[in-house]
Design a protein around this motif. Structure first.
Motif, PDB file in Angstrom:
ATOM      1  N   PHE A   1       0.830  -1.206   0.000  1.00 11.36           N
ATOM      2  CA  PHE A   1       0.000   0.000   0.000  1.00 11.36           C
ATOM      3  C   PHE A   1       0.867   1.259   0.000  1.00 11.36           C
ATOM      4  O   PHE A   1       0.538   2.261  -0.655  1.00 11.36           O
ATOM      5  CB  PHE A   1      -0.943  -0.001   1.199  1.00 11.36           C
ATOM      6  CG  PHE A   1      -2.232  -0.732   0.944  1.00 11.36           C
ATOM      7  CD1 PHE A   1      -3.068  -0.366  -0.110  1.00 11.36           C
ATOM      8  CD2 PHE A   1      -2.628  -1.782   1.752  1.00 11.36           C
ATOM      9  CE1 PHE A   1      -4.261  -1.037  -0.344  1.00 11.36           C
ATOM     10  CE2 PHE A   1      -3.822  -2.466   1.521  1.00 11.36           C
ATOM     11  CZ  PHE A   1      -4.640  -2.094   0.470  1.00 11.36           C
ATOM     12  N   ASP A   2       1.985   1.210   0.720  1.00 14.15           N
ATOM     13  CA  ASP A   2       2.899   2.350   0.709  1.00 14.15           C
ATOM     14  C   ASP A   2       3.522   2.527  -0.671  1.00 14.15           C
ATOM     15  O   ASP A   2       3.701   3.651  -1.153  1.00 14.15           O
ATOM     16  CB  ASP A   2       4.012   2.156   1.750  1.00 14.15           C
ATOM     17  CG  ASP A   2       3.509   2.291   3.173  1.00 14.15           C
ATOM     18  OD1 ASP A   2       2.395   2.837   3.363  1.00 14.15           O
ATOM     19  OD2 ASP A   2       4.222   1.835   4.099  1.00 14.15           O
ATOM     20  N   THR A   3       3.834   1.412  -1.322  1.00 13.16           N
ATOM     21  CA  THR A   3       4.487   1.469  -2.635  1.00 13.16           C
ATOM     22  C   THR A   3       3.552   2.026  -3.696  1.00 13.16           C
ATOM     23  O   THR A   3       3.985   2.805  -4.571  1.00 13.16           O
ATOM     24  CB  THR A   3       4.954   0.060  -3.055  1.00 13.16           C
ATOM     25  OG1 THR A   3       5.860  -0.451  -2.069  1.00 13.16           O
ATOM     26  CG2 THR A   3       5.656   0.091  -4.412  1.00 13.16           C
ATOM     27  N   VAL A   4       2.274   1.653  -3.649  1.00 16.75           N
ATOM     28  CA  VAL A   4       1.328   2.061  -4.709  1.00 16.75           C
ATOM     29  C   VAL A   4       0.454   3.233  -4.264  1.00 16.75           C
ATOM     30  O   VAL A   4      -0.508   3.574  -4.963  1.00 16.75           O
ATOM     31  CB  VAL A   4       0.444   0.862  -5.122  1.00 16.75           C
ATOM     32  CG1 VAL A   4       1.299  -0.269  -5.633  1.00 16.75           C
ATOM     33  CG2 VAL A   4      -0.433   0.397  -3.968  1.00 16.75           C
ATOM     34  N   ASN A   5       0.775   3.828  -3.102  1.00 14.98           N
ATOM     35  CA  ASN A   5       0.014   4.983  -2.593  1.00 14.98           C
ATOM     36  C   ASN A   5      -1.478   4.682  -2.471  1.00 14.98           C
ATOM     37  O   ASN A   5      -2.339   5.531  -2.786  1.00 14.98           O
ATOM     38  CB  ASN A   5       0.217   6.209  -3.500  1.00 14.98           C
ATOM     39  CG  ASN A   5       1.652   6.696  -3.466  1.00 14.98           C
ATOM     40  OD1 ASN A   5       2.269   6.739  -2.400  1.00 14.98           O
ATOM     41  ND2 ASN A   5       2.195   7.038  -4.633  1.00 14.98           N
ATOM     42  N   GLY A   6      -1.807   3.472  -2.024  1.00 11.58           N
ATOM     43  CA  GLY A   6      -3.197   3.121  -1.752  1.00 11.58           C
ATOM     44  C   GLY A   6      -4.009   2.708  -2.953  1.00 11.58           C
ATOM     45  O   GLY A   6      -5.206   2.419  -2.822  1.00 11.58           O
ATOM     46  N   ASP A   7      -3.427   2.680  -4.144  1.00 13.09           N
ATOM     47  CA  ASP A   7      -4.150   2.286  -5.355  1.00 13.09           C
ATOM     48  C   ASP A   7      -4.414   0.780  -5.319  1.00 13.09           C
ATOM     49  O   ASP A   7      -3.497  -0.021  -5.450  1.00 13.09           O
ATOM     50  CB  ASP A   7      -3.317   2.658  -6.584  1.00 13.09           C
ATOM     51  CG  ASP A   7      -4.087   2.451  -7.890  1.00 13.09           C
ATOM     52  OD1 ASP A   7      -4.757   1.411  -8.024  1.00 13.09           O
ATOM     53  OD2 ASP A   7      -4.002   3.321  -8.777  1.00 13.09           O
TER      54      ASP A   7
ATOM     55  N   GLN B   1      -9.943   2.714   6.530  1.00 12.32           N
ATOM     56  CA  GLN B   1      -8.499   2.452   6.455  1.00 12.32           C
ATOM     57  C   GLN B   1      -8.153   1.096   7.069  1.00 12.32           C
ATOM     58  O   GLN B   1      -7.379   0.329   6.508  1.00 12.32           O
ATOM     59  CB  GLN B   1      -7.724   3.565   7.172  1.00 12.32           C
ATOM     60  CG  GLN B   1      -6.220   3.416   7.048  1.00 12.32           C
ATOM     61  CD  GLN B   1      -5.473   4.603   7.646  1.00 12.32           C
ATOM     62  OE1 GLN B   1      -6.077   5.568   8.125  1.00 12.32           O
ATOM     63  NE2 GLN B   1      -4.148   4.538   7.628  1.00 12.32           N
TER      64      GLN B   1
ATOM     65  N   LYS C   1      -3.315  -1.243  -8.558  1.00 13.02           N
ATOM     66  CA  LYS C   1      -1.870  -1.491  -8.598  1.00 13.02           C
ATOM     67  C   LYS C   1      -1.454  -2.439  -7.484  1.00 13.02           C
ATOM     68  O   LYS C   1      -0.498  -3.216  -7.633  1.00 13.02           O
ATOM     69  CB  LYS C   1      -1.117  -0.171  -8.460  1.00 13.02           C
ATOM     70  CG  LYS C   1      -1.266   0.757  -9.664  1.00 13.02           C
ATOM     71  CD  LYS C   1      -0.467   2.048  -9.465  1.00 13.02           C
ATOM     72  CE  LYS C   1      -0.597   2.966 -10.675  1.00 13.02           C
ATOM     73  NZ  LYS C   1       0.161   4.228 -10.469  1.00 13.02           N
TER      74      LYS C   1
END
Length: 854
Positions: free
Chosen positions: A780-786, A830, A789
């Protein structure tokens, strides 16, 4: 310069005494009881008859003679042979050696647990007579029927020379011409011609190549035990599109240069070397220094140490030439191969213990290196292979003439404690700092206080016995036994440091004994039943080389054994390891029984190819990396694992290699991959081992560490699995449930099972759930929540491929449904998203596609 940690010391407790009387007892001295009686002078015989025999009759025969009321402790003192043989706790009399004579120790009352006669002490002048008698060689004319009975004879009917010509494995590999095939263009190297020729003989065609993603995942797990990253996969696929051979060679070189390669292939050899950090069996004492041998293996594979040198160091590294103190230390550490086997530390018979240790060493060395079960000839000629008992005892003499140092502390449970070898050079340490002066003083104070308590308890026991209070004496005796164990542990802690509190560099390993000797043959393998003849130290006759070196009288023979094993003329060593390599890369050896090339093992499916690989291995100067590279760059290794019914019906076991074998990840690759894709893997080498922190203590069965998994969780141990503590009979669940190698056995081929407990572990274990949580946060950190992705990257990390359109659709639907349901129960969005991601990832990590390599 090598310094032994500790010398033989006379102690005030039963266990240390028994060790002196049995473990340190030279085999030759004990064998005196079985050999012809020494000739004594008339004066010596008269001394026995006038001073010793009357005392034995008056004070000892009631409990220790055939005609006595009751034989206690299995000890008879009414004949010479019985006195030398001793009872349950070892020999009563060792001619010329007071410290090793249990009888003398007992009559001096120096050990309250070993006092004879039990109710009174003999007069001082009588004790002095026994001292004189033992020191003069214990002259004793007494005999019995057993003394006069001739030793059993051994004879063999095996015709070794004829048998050598009857079985393929005993014959030197031959260089065969590369076979012709109908489609030579298919081949990438000579290996492929041998494989293709066999397929064409059977009317089969090889499968097509695997797709690049599948191939890279297979290659990565085989070479480094980890999946490729999405970035590595993308670059590989791009290069493959224009030049598959270039892509493969580049990937192979990159992986062989990785430190992870040594961790993967070092772990393979650990299976063969039955690596463990405890003795196993009844006591299961820790081997706190075994980790040095583990690190030696990892470093040796990473350095691409020539395999012949690698073998020689493990058999006789302490006897090889060296240029630096570090090199000498490394070579001694390598001999830990012979020291880390199982040990029956509560064995009362020292000679039995020593022969059992040697048997385990012969079994391991012969199977691991020669693929031959020499240990089957311990009790009789080998039932199936041309290995007579004389060959077994020829090797036994080599190991009996060597000393094994494994480092377990003396205690009431450990009758067979051992010191270690101190080495020089600059080596890693299991300890971050030295002991302070205050800590040294405290340790010495504790040790001395325990000794004082032992002395006080001994005095109380004597007083209780003199007053007829046997029950009280028994209770006090139990207290003294516990104190003895505490003294052993305290002494071990003191011996681990020098006078300045610096930890000494101590290692497990082997060294030559002071006086090498040839072994007797033991009829039926019984230490009480040796023949009169001795077998010259030597090697297995059926494995013939023309460059065998004679063993000097002053040497054990381990160095000559190591050179014989690695001779280019030895038909076994290169063959056996080439076959192991093929097995580790294809999932099945050319000889399926990888540890047994004897007549009960399976025949090679491709005998000419196996000869080719063995000869090629030697031509490559025994380079394991070069051998691996030739195999994995072959077209045979590149094939897909796709099922084809027509081919399957002709060769259901894939013996002819018409396709790649689908293989489940081994236990270590499974655990490491979960840590790797979750972002939790610590790829550094940990300092020493968790077992080194336990020290010289016991493991399991209610003592010391009893739950390895809880211990690992508390320690937050996220290093690669090769560095996990390997305790016999107490493996971590993440290994034990997934067919980890039994660390008490030579095991070149693991089993692969599918049982419910594996699925339950993946569903419910804290390890998998915490890894899925961590992976979710990382993604989630890598894809900014997308979320789109998120699913794409999750599939790529776990499976080395993107999701299909249907998988993407189902992933999106799952997130929407889970989050909506969670919000209805009052969970905020969240937290719901995090839970959805975690459960989704756990399903990927538990799937068959993640667990298998195609």
């Amino acid at each position: 310069m090598i310094v032994l940690n500790g010398t033989k010391q006379k102690t005030m407790n039963r266990i240390s005494f028994l060790l002196l009387a049995t473990l340190a007892l030279p085999v030759a001295a004990q064998e005196l009881s079985m050999s012809s009686q020494k000739k004594f002078t008339d004066e010596q015989i008269n001394f026995f008859e006038s001073k010793i025999r009357p005392q034995l009759i008056e004070h000892c025969y009631k409990c220790h003679a055939k005609e006595g009321d009751k034989v206690r402790g299995g000890l008879l003192l009414d004949t010479r042979s019985a006195s030398l043989r001793g009872g349950d706790t070892g020999p009563a009399v060792v001619p010329g050696n007071l410290n090793e004579s249990l009888l003398y120790e007992a009559i001096t009352y120096e050990d309250s647990s070993l006092e004879m006669p039990p109710k009174y002490k003999l007069p001082a002048h009588v004790i002095a007579d026994f001292k004189t008698w033992i020191e003069m060689g214990a002259p004793d004319p007494r005999t019995d029927e057993a003394d006069n009975k001739p030793a059993e004879k051994y004879s063999s009917t095996i015709d070794v020379e004829a048998a050598r010509e009857e079985h393929w494995a005993w014959q030197v590999p031959q260089k065969h011409p590369v076979p012709s095939t109908s489609h030579p263009e298919w081949a990438r190297n000579e290996i492929d011609h041998f494989v293709l020729a066999k397929l064409e003989e059977s009317g089969l065609e090889p499968n097509a190549d695997a797709d690049p993603r599948t191939f890279l995942r297979r290659l990565s797990f085989d070479l480094i035990g980890l999946p490729p990253t999405p970035e590595q996969t993308g670059g590989f696929v791009k290069t493959w599109a224009t030049d598959p051979d270039k892509a493969i060679h580049s990937a192979v070189d990159f992986m062989l240069d990785s430190d992870h390669y040594g961790e993967r292939w070092g772990r393979h050899w650990m299976d063969v070397a039955r690596y463990a950090e405890s003795t196993g069996k009844e006591i299961n004492a820790a081997f706190p220094h075994a980790w040095r041998y583990r690190d030696y293996l990892v470093d040796s594979f990473n350095e691409d140490k020539p395999f012949d040198q690698f073998v020689q160091e493990q058999i006789a590294g302490d006897l090889m030439q060296f240029e630096t103190a570090e090199q000498q230390a490394e070579q001694i550490i390598a001999t830990g191969f012979l020291a880390i086997g199982t040990k029956g530390l509560n064995e009362t018979n020292g000679r039995q213990f020593r022969f059992d240790v040697v048997d385990e060493q012969i079994d391991t060395a012969s199977q691991a290196i020669l693929g031959t079960t020499v240990a089957c000839a311990r009790c009789h000629d080998h039932k199936f292979d041309p290995i007579p008992m004389s060959d077994y005892y020829a090797m036994a003499g080599i190991f009996l003439s060597s000393k094994t140092y494994y480092g377990t502390a003396s205690s009431i449970q450990n009758r067979r404690s051992s010191s270690l070898i101190e080495v020089g050079g600059d080596l890693p340490s299991a300890h971050d700092k030295s002991l302070s002066l205050a800590e040294m003083i405290e340790l010495q104070f504790q040790h001395d206080a325990l000794l004082k308590r032992q002395q006080d308890l001994q005095q109380q026991i004597r007083e209780a016995r003199s007053n007829g209070e046997e029950e009280l004496a028994g209770r006090l005796q139990q207290q003294i036994l516990g104190t003895v164990s505490q003294i052993g542990a305290a002494r071990a802690r003191l011996n681990a440091v020098d006078k300045d509190g610096n930890y000494r560099q101590l290692v497990m390993g082997m060294q030559d004994g002071d006086t090498p000797f040839d072994s007797q043959i033991l009829i039926r393998g019984e230490v009480e039943n040796p023949t009169d003849e001795r077998v010259p130290r030597g090697f297995v006759q059926v494995i013939k080389t023309d460059d065998e070196q004679p063993i000097p009288d002053s040497q054990s023979g381990r160095l000559q054994l190591a050179r014989w094993m690695t001779s280019p003329e030895n038909p076994m060593t290169a063959r056996v390891f080439a076959n192991r390599t093929w097995h580790w890369l294809f999932g099945q050896g050319i000889v399926k029984t990888v540890d047994n090339f004897g007549t009960t093992g399976q025949e090679p499916t491709h005998p000419e190819l196996l000869d080719h690989l063995a000869i090629r291995f030697i031509e490559l100067e025994w380079s394991v990396k070069d051998l691996i590279k030739e195999i994995v760059t072959s077209r045979a290794y590149r094939m897909s694992s796709d099922y084809a019914e027509e081919k399957f019906l002709k060769d259901p076991e894939n013996k002819l290699v018409w396709r790649a074998n689908k293989r489940r990840l081994d236990a270590e690759s499974m655990r490491d991959s979960i840590l790797f894709v979750s972002g939790k893997l610590d790829s550094s080498r940990p300092n020493a081992s968790l077992i080194a922190q336990v020290g010289e203590s016991f493991i399991g069965r209610g003592r010391g560490i009893t739950d390895i998994d809880s211990y690992l969780t508390q320690a937050e141990f996220n290093h690669r699995s090769v560095y996990l503590p390997i305790v016999r009979d107490l493996l971590p669940d993440s290994l034990a449930l997934f067919d980890f190698a039994d660390p008490s056995l030579v095991l070149g081929a693991r089993e692969s099972t599918i049982v419910p407990s594996q699925a339950l572990f993946l569903m419910n274990s804290d390890f998998l759930q915490s890894s899925a949580d961590a992976m979710g946060r990382n993604l989630f950190d890598t894809v900014n929540g997308d979320r789109g992705k998120f699913g794409y990257l999750a599939f790529y990390r776990c499976y080395s491929r993107p999701p299909t359109d249907e998988e993407s659709r189902k992933t999106k639907a799952y997130f929407e449904r889970f989050i909506a349901t969670a919000k209805e129960t009052g969970i905020d969005e969240q937290q719901a998203r995090a839970l959805a991601g975690s459960t989704f990832l756990q399903s990927l990590l538990s799937s068959a596609e993640f667990q298998y390599v195609n």
